[in-house]
Structure formats: C-alpha cells, structure tokens
Design a protein around this motif. Sequence first.
Motif, PDB file in Angstrom:
ATOM      1  N   LEU A  51       0.823  -1.209   0.000  1.00 45.84           N
ATOM      2  CA  LEU A  51       0.000   0.000   0.000  1.00 45.84           C
ATOM      3  C   LEU A  51       0.860   1.264   0.000  1.00 45.84           C
ATOM      4  O   LEU A  51       0.523   2.260  -0.634  1.00 45.84           O
ATOM      5  N   SER A  52       1.988   1.220   0.692  1.00 42.54           N
ATOM      6  CA  SER A  52       2.893   2.366   0.700  1.00 42.54           C
ATOM      7  C   SER A  52       3.444   2.645  -0.698  1.00 42.54           C
ATOM      8  O   SER A  52       3.498   3.794  -1.138  1.00 42.54           O
ATOM      9  N   MET A  53       3.847   1.584  -1.400  1.00 42.29           N
ATOM     10  CA  MET A  53       4.370   1.761  -2.759  1.00 42.29           C
ATOM     11  C   MET A  53       3.282   2.309  -3.683  1.00 42.29           C
ATOM     12  O   MET A  53       3.543   3.201  -4.493  1.00 42.29           O
ATOM     13  N   LEU A  54       2.060   1.782  -3.564  1.00 39.42           N
ATOM     14  CA  LEU A  54       0.960   2.269  -4.401  1.00 39.42           C
ATOM     15  C   LEU A  54       0.624   3.729  -4.086  1.00 39.42           C
ATOM     16  O   LEU A  54       0.360   4.518  -4.991  1.00 39.42           O
ATOM     17  N   THR A  55       0.657   4.087  -2.818  1.00 40.06           N
ATOM     18  CA  THR A  55       0.402   5.476  -2.428  1.00 40.06           C
ATOM     19  C   THR A  55       1.488   6.399  -2.977  1.00 40.06           C
ATOM     20  O   THR A  55       1.203   7.527  -3.372  1.00 40.06           O
ATOM     21  N   SER A  56       2.716   5.912  -3.026  1.00 41.87           N
ATOM     22  CA  SER A  56       3.820   6.717  -3.541  1.00 41.87           C
ATOM     23  C   SER A  56       3.677   7.027  -5.027  1.00 41.87           C
ATOM     24  O   SER A  56       4.276   7.976  -5.523  1.00 41.87           O
ATOM     25  N   LEU A  57       2.875   6.230  -5.740  1.00 43.34           N
ATOM     26  CA  LEU A  57       2.642   6.514  -7.155  1.00 43.34           C
ATOM     27  C   LEU A  57       1.976   7.874  -7.352  1.00 43.34           C
ATOM     28  O   LEU A  57       2.151   8.512  -8.385  1.00 43.34           O
ATOM     29  N   ALA A  58       1.223   8.318  -6.357  1.00 45.49           N
ATOM     30  CA  ALA A  58       0.559   9.621  -6.442  1.00 45.49           C
ATOM     31  C   ALA A  58       1.574  10.759  -6.426  1.00 45.49           C
ATOM     32  O   ALA A  58       1.292  11.846  -6.917  1.00 45.49           O
ATOM     33  N   GLY A  59       2.745  10.500  -5.878  1.00 47.48           N
ATOM     34  CA  GLY A  59       3.791  11.510  -5.878  1.00 47.48           C
ATOM     35  C   GLY A  59       4.580  11.519  -4.587  1.00 47.48           C
ATOM     36  O   GLY A  59       4.040  11.237  -3.520  1.00 47.48           O
ATOM     37  N   LEU A  60       5.831  11.824  -4.725  1.00 45.64           N
ATOM     38  CA  LEU A  60       6.730  11.963  -3.585  1.00 45.64           C
ATOM     39  C   LEU A  60       7.380  13.336  -3.681  1.00 45.64           C
ATOM     40  O   LEU A  60       8.025  13.644  -4.682  1.00 45.64           O
ATOM     41  N   PRO A  61       7.242  14.170  -2.668  1.00 42.90           N
ATOM     42  CA  PRO A  61       7.814  15.518  -2.762  1.00 42.90           C
ATOM     43  C   PRO A  61       9.322  15.521  -2.955  1.00 42.90           C
ATOM     44  O   PRO A  61       9.866  16.399  -3.610  1.00 42.90           O
ATOM     45  N   GLU A  62      10.019  14.507  -2.444  1.00 42.82           N
ATOM     46  CA  GLU A  62      11.472  14.478  -2.591  1.00 42.82           C
ATOM     47  C   GLU A  62      11.916  14.064  -3.980  1.00 42.82           C
ATOM     48  O   GLU A  62      13.090  14.176  -4.306  1.00 42.82           O
ATOM     49  N   VAL A  63      11.005  13.608  -4.827  1.00 48.45           N
ATOM     50  CA  VAL A  63      11.343  13.180  -6.174  1.00 48.45           C
ATOM     51  C   VAL A  63      10.851  14.163  -7.223  1.00 48.45           C
ATOM     52  O   VAL A  63      11.369  14.218  -8.331  1.00 48.45           O
ATOM     53  N   ASP A  64       9.866  14.953  -6.889  1.00 46.29           N
ATOM     54  CA  ASP A  64       9.263  15.881  -7.846  1.00 46.29           C
ATOM     55  C   ASP A  64      10.286  16.932  -8.264  1.00 46.29           C
ATOM     56  O   ASP A  64      10.560  17.874  -7.547  1.00 46.29           O
TER      57      ASP A  64
END
Length: 82
Positions: A51-64
């Motif tokens: 679920l954490s990996m799927l939630t990260s698909l929405a976006g990670l501020p440290e990667v944007d």
Amino acid sequence: MRNWKQWFKCAGVRAVKTVAQAAIASIGVAAVMSDVDWVAVVSSAILAGILSMLTSLAGLPEVDSAVTPEISEYHYPGDDGK
C-alpha cells in the motif's frame, strides 16, 4: 519525466519504514493478548508495504523535480528556508 531510479529509492525507503511500523504495531497488539500470530504480523506488514508503494505513485515531494532539484534542498510550504 519522472526519475524512476530516485523514485524507487525514495518509495522503497518509505515502504520499509511502513513495513516496520506495521510489524511493530501488530506485535504490540498481539503481545497484549499474549499470543503473537507471526503469519498475521508478516502478512499485515507486507500489505502495508504494498500500500505504501501504491500510495507513492501519487507523488513523492522528494522526487518531484519541478518542486526540488535535490532532496536536501526541499522546503515545506510556508517554511522560510532556515
């Protein structure tokens, strides 16, 4: 364009932390009942990681890259940069 190598690294770190938190919570609850069901602990921890990996698909501020070119330079909204 998303930097997938950086995304997997950051999402993986978040997922590992989430897995550890879920396992600790499951063990803590089971310890109160004096019976740790290790299958339930492992399965809930794995589900939390997925679920954490799927939630990260929405976006990670440290990667944007549009928000921050470097992870160390990220500032939260409203932060004056100090």
